[in-house]
Design a protein around this motif. Structure first.
Motif, short mmCIF file in Angstrom:
data_model
loop_
_atom_site.label_atom_id
_atom_site.label_comp_id
_atom_site.label_asym_id
_atom_site.label_seq_id
_atom_site.Cartn_x
_atom_site.Cartn_y
_atom_site.Cartn_z
N LYS A 1 -1.80 8.44 4.09
CA LYS A 1 -0.99 7.34 4.64
C LYS A 1 -0.16 7.82 5.83
CE LYS A 1 1.29 4.59 1.82
NZ LYS A 1 2.02 4.19 0.60
N GLU A 2 0.38 9.01 5.68
CA GLU A 2 1.22 9.55 6.75
C GLU A 2 0.48 9.62 8.08
OE1 GLU A 2 4.42 12.48 4.69
OE2 GLU A 2 2.81 13.44 5.86
N ASP A 3 -0.79 10.01 8.01
CA ASP A 3 -1.56 10.22 9.24
C ASP A 3 -2.18 8.94 9.79
OD1 ASP A 3 -0.93 12.81 8.93
OD2 ASP A 3 -2.90 13.49 8.28
N LEU A 4 -2.02 7.85 9.06
CA LEU A 4 -2.74 6.63 9.42
C LEU A 4 -1.78 5.62 10.05
CD1 LEU A 4 -5.74 6.11 8.72
CD2 LEU A 4 -4.94 4.81 6.73
N PHE B 1 -3.13 3.55 -3.20
CA PHE B 1 -3.05 3.27 -1.75
C PHE B 1 -2.63 1.82 -1.58
CE2 PHE B 1 -4.65 2.19 2.44
CZ PHE B 1 -4.31 3.32 3.18
N ASP B 2 -1.32 1.61 -1.34
CA ASP B 2 -0.78 0.25 -1.39
C ASP B 2 -0.74 -0.42 -0.02
OD1 ASP B 2 1.02 2.01 -0.41
OD2 ASP B 2 2.70 1.41 -1.70
N ARG B 3 -1.84 -0.31 0.72
CA ARG B 3 -1.96 -1.02 1.99
C ARG B 3 -3.35 -1.64 2.04
NH1 ARG B 3 -0.64 3.53 6.43
NH2 ARG B 3 1.42 4.18 5.73
N PRO B 4 -3.58 -2.60 2.94
CA PRO B 4 -4.92 -3.19 3.03
C PRO B 4 -5.98 -2.13 3.33
CG PRO B 4 -3.35 -4.47 4.30
CD PRO B 4 -2.64 -3.22 3.87
N CYS B 5 -7.08 -2.19 2.64
CA CYS B 5 -8.17 -1.24 2.89
C CYS B 5 -9.47 -1.85 2.36
CB CYS B 5 -7.90 0.09 2.20
SG CYS B 5 -7.81 -0.02 0.41
#
Ligand code: AMP
Length: 371
Positions: A32-35, A61-65
């Protein structure tokens, strides 16, 4: 039971669910940090082994994917190279997207090479590789691996999606192939339960090294070492010596016996962080705790035994009932919870600690034999 059999081979517990969870949490944080937060990545799992890892990873991973799976299949080619590999299930529309491969394990890197070759001409924006496990000793390629959950020695592992000839994928933690079964036993119980007496008998019977943290501290006190001076102030009151000190000392003791068949840990671990440190330390050696064997004795009998021992042991913490009660208090508040810690890993074995010394050795031996 601690050790399991799959087909013809034995496997011992290696990495618990809790530790797997921590590795995966760390991986998710790093990815997440790198994205860029606005970037919607496509996670691609390489089947079959990755299914549990992908599931747990994307749940955290609590973001859209997007999530997709591919399988690397090999078929006999007509070329002189023999086997040709290709990905089954690769979707189109990868152009311009950020692709994050989720691998359960990377060892030689052969699969990884195939993956790189296959994605080379898909015009993706970025290709990143995440692997839960990595075997640095056998990895022979120059390819980059962006995120590693845990580097492990080159030993065969099963569980959590990984199989041995088709079986073992449904195990919720990681097991490791074992030929020589190292017995690492935590001998547990409140002060006065008879751990020292029994450990002394069992170490010979099972050819194990006995490490008593209390004895090591007392030895250091007697020899007036820095460690001894430090430990004395805590021990005299019946308080626990701080974890950092105790853990460091324990590790040094274990390192003194690289060829041991196993250890009886007596008086260690006494806190959850000691237990976690011990698990992590053994795991790095490709080993683990075989079981906690606990001597169960009622408290009244324990006080009686300790006061009796105080007459001859010369230990200040045995001679005074307030200090004894304080040690019980330390046990109840900090140590007793370790029963749950090992029970959660199916490694707790309670043994009745009331009876003659011989009787109790027999009861303990029965459990030791199974571990
Ligand atoms: P024992 O001989 O096991 O009863 O230990 C005697 C004393 O040594 C304890 O009361 C503590 O002060 C200290 N000690 C022994 N083992 C540990 C440990 N694992 N962690 C902290 N203190 C310990």
């Amino acid at each position: 039971m601690a050790v399991i059999k799959i087909h013809d081979k034995y496997f011992k517990p290696y990495i618990s669910e809790e530790r797997l969870n921590k590795y995966i949490e760390n991986l998710v944080i790093q990815v997440k940090e790198d994205l860029d937060p606005n970037e919607v990545p496509i996670f691609i799992g390489i089947l079959n082994g990755c299914f549990m890892f992908v599931s747990d990873f994307v749940k955290k991973f609590d973001r859209p994917c997007e999530v997709s799976f591919v399988k690397l299949a090999s078929y006999e080619g007509t070329t002189s190279t023999g086997k040709i590999k290709h990905l089954v299930g690769i979707n189109e529309g990868l152009k311009g997207r950020t692709i994050i491969i989720l691998e359960d394990i990377i060892d030689t890197g052969n699969t990884l090479t195939e993956i790189y070759n296959i994605f080379k001409d898909k015009q993706v924006k970025e290709l990143k590789i995440v692997t839960l496990f990595f075997k640095p000793d056998v990895f022979k390629k120059e390819l980059p691996i962006d995120y590693i959950g845990k580097s492990i020695p080159d030993k065969f592992i099963v569980g959590y999606g990984l199989d041995y000839n088709g079986l073992g994928r449904n195990l919720t933690s990681i097991y490791q192939l074992t030929d020589k079964k190292m017995k690492n036993i935590v001998l547990f119980g409140p002060p006065g339960a008879g751990k020292g007496t029994q450990a002394d008998r069992l170490k010979d019977k099972f050819d194990l090294k006995h490490i008593s943290t209390g004895d090591v501290f007392r030895y250091n006190i007697k020899n007036n070492t820095d460690l001894g001076v430090l430990a004395k102030s805590f021990m005299d009151k019946g308080d626990l010596v701080p974890d950092e000190v105790t853990i460091k000392m324990l590790k040094e003791e274990v390192e003194r016996f690289p060829d041991a068949n196993g250890f009886i840990f007596d008086g260690f671990p006494r806190t959850i962080s000691q237990a976690e440190a011990l698990d992590a330390f053994l795991e790095d050696k490709g080993e683990s705790i075989s079981g906690m064997v606990a001597l169960e004795v009622p408290e009244d009998l324990l006080v009686e035994r300790l006061l009796e021992r105080g007459k001859t042991s010369g230990r200040p913490d045995d001679q005074d009932e307030t200090k004894i009660r304080n040690r019980f208090n330390e046990y109840e508040t900090k140590t007793a919870v370790l029963k749950d810690y090992y029970q959660n890993q199916n490694k707790y074995f309670g043994v009745n600690g009331v009876g003659s010394i011989e009787e109790i050795t027999d009861r303990l031996s029965e459990v030791f034999n199974k571990l």
